[in-house]
Motif scaffolding. Structure first.
Motif, PDB file in Angstrom:
ATOM      1  N   VAL A   3      13.521   0.067   3.395  1.00  0.00           N
ATOM      2  CA  VAL A   3      12.851  -0.099   4.680  1.00  0.00           C
ATOM      3  C   VAL A   3      12.368  -1.541   4.758  1.00  0.00           C
ATOM      4  O   VAL A   3      11.719  -2.038   3.847  1.00  0.00           O
ATOM      5  CB  VAL A   3      11.665   0.874   4.794  1.00  0.00           C
ATOM      6  CG1 VAL A   3      10.967   0.718   6.117  1.00  0.00           C
ATOM      7  CG2 VAL A   3      12.131   2.307   4.602  1.00  0.00           C
ATOM      8  N   GLU A   4      12.686  -2.201   5.865  1.00  0.00           N
ATOM      9  CA  GLU A   4      12.330  -3.615   6.034  1.00  0.00           C
ATOM     10  C   GLU A   4      10.998  -3.762   6.764  1.00  0.00           C
ATOM     11  O   GLU A   4      10.740  -3.058   7.732  1.00  0.00           O
ATOM     12  CB  GLU A   4      13.422  -4.336   6.831  1.00  0.00           C
ATOM     13  CG  GLU A   4      14.754  -4.421   6.114  1.00  0.00           C
ATOM     14  CD  GLU A   4      14.679  -5.224   4.824  1.00  0.00           C
ATOM     15  OE1 GLU A   4      14.019  -6.282   4.803  1.00  0.00           O
ATOM     16  OE2 GLU A   4      15.272  -4.776   3.826  1.00  0.00           O
ATOM     17  N   PRO A   5      10.171  -4.714   6.322  1.00  0.00           N
ATOM     18  CA  PRO A   5       8.931  -5.007   7.051  1.00  0.00           C
ATOM     19  C   PRO A   5       9.249  -5.496   8.464  1.00  0.00           C
ATOM     20  O   PRO A   5      10.264  -6.155   8.683  1.00  0.00           O
ATOM     21  CB  PRO A   5       8.281  -6.129   6.235  1.00  0.00           C
ATOM     22  CG  PRO A   5       8.915  -6.062   4.889  1.00  0.00           C
ATOM     23  CD  PRO A   5      10.303  -5.525   5.119  1.00  0.00           C
ATOM     24  N   LEU A   6       8.376  -5.171   9.404  1.00  0.00           N
ATOM     25  CA  LEU A   6       8.520  -5.664  10.770  1.00  0.00           C
ATOM     26  C   LEU A   6       7.868  -7.039  10.879  1.00  0.00           C
ATOM     27  O   LEU A   6       6.883  -7.333  10.194  1.00  0.00           O
ATOM     28  CB  LEU A   6       7.860  -4.698  11.750  1.00  0.00           C
ATOM     29  CG  LEU A   6       8.465  -3.302  11.831  1.00  0.00           C
ATOM     30  CD1 LEU A   6       7.607  -2.411  12.721  1.00  0.00           C
ATOM     31  CD2 LEU A   6       9.892  -3.350  12.331  1.00  0.00           C
ATOM     32  N   THR A  73       3.693   0.876   4.453  1.00  0.00           N
ATOM     33  CA  THR A  73       4.815   1.387   3.664  1.00  0.00           C
ATOM     34  C   THR A  73       4.793   0.759   2.274  1.00  0.00           C
ATOM     35  O   THR A  73       5.061  -0.435   2.117  1.00  0.00           O
ATOM     36  CB  THR A  73       6.149   1.091   4.382  1.00  0.00           C
ATOM     37  OG1 THR A  73       6.090   1.677   5.691  1.00  0.00           O
ATOM     38  CG2 THR A  73       7.322   1.687   3.617  1.00  0.00           C
ATOM     39  N   ALA A  76       7.861  -1.029   0.952  1.00  0.00           N
ATOM     40  CA  ALA A  76       8.168  -2.327   1.565  1.00  0.00           C
ATOM     41  C   ALA A  76       7.098  -3.342   1.176  1.00  0.00           C
ATOM     42  O   ALA A  76       6.787  -4.262   1.929  1.00  0.00           O
ATOM     43  CB  ALA A  76       8.265  -2.198   3.080  1.00  0.00           C
ATOM     44  N   THR A  81       6.136  -1.035   8.700  1.00  0.00           N
ATOM     45  CA  THR A  81       7.548  -0.827   8.992  1.00  0.00           C
ATOM     46  C   THR A  81       7.697   0.168  10.139  1.00  0.00           C
ATOM     47  O   THR A  81       6.718   0.748  10.617  1.00  0.00           O
ATOM     48  CB  THR A  81       8.296  -0.261   7.767  1.00  0.00           C
ATOM     49  OG1 THR A  81       7.840   1.087   7.538  1.00  0.00           O
ATOM     50  CG2 THR A  81       8.089  -1.115   6.527  1.00  0.00           C
ATOM     51  N   GLU A  82       8.936   0.386  10.530  1.00  0.00           N
ATOM     52  CA  GLU A  82       9.224   1.372  11.575  1.00  0.00           C
ATOM     53  C   GLU A  82       8.745   2.762  11.165  1.00  0.00           C
ATOM     54  O   GLU A  82       8.350   3.560  12.010  1.00  0.00           O
ATOM     55  CB  GLU A  82      10.719   1.375  11.899  1.00  0.00           C
ATOM     56  CG  GLU A  82      11.075   2.232  13.092  1.00  0.00           C
ATOM     57  CD  GLU A  82      10.315   1.873  14.374  1.00  0.00           C
ATOM     58  OE1 GLU A  82       9.821   2.808  15.060  1.00  0.00           O
ATOM     59  OE2 GLU A  82      10.207   0.683  14.691  1.00  0.00           O
TER      60      GLU A  82
END
Length: 101
Positions: A3-6, A73, A76, A81-82
């Motif tokens: 999961v990628e950070p926003l 998260t 992450a 994240t999303e």
């Protein structure tokens, strides 16, 4: 898949769609005030069920008639994240006066 950070802009854009939610350091946060301790406790149980369904858990605090959430998260690096916004949207949907009960 990790999961990628926003980005800061992505977080701000998503927060604009979730009144009452805000960013405190690296956590999305929200507090709810309910009509009674029983109502707050019931909301905690519903939130716990959603968190289990999503396999994504917040720091959840029950007060006398309040429920407070703080989420980020861990996988992450503690970023937003999303997944955090999905949990926030689901909690909003079940909150009294915010959709399904």
């Amino acid at each position: 898949m990790p999961v990628e950070p926003l980005s800061q802009k992505e977080v701000e854009d998503r927060l604009a769609e979730l009144p009452g939610w805000s960013l405190d350091k690296d956590h999305l946060i929200r507090s709810y005030r309910l009509g009674s301790h029983f109502a707050a406790t019931a909301m905690v149980v519903h939130i716990a069920q959603v968190q289990e369904e999503l396999n994504h858990h917040s720091d959840l605090t029950l007060g006398y008639n309040t429920v407070c959430l703080a989420v980020h998260t861990h996988s992450a690096g503690g970023a937003v994240t999303e997944k955090d916004f999905e949990l926030a949207r689901r909690v909003e949907d079940l909150a009294p006066g915010h959709g399904a009960h």
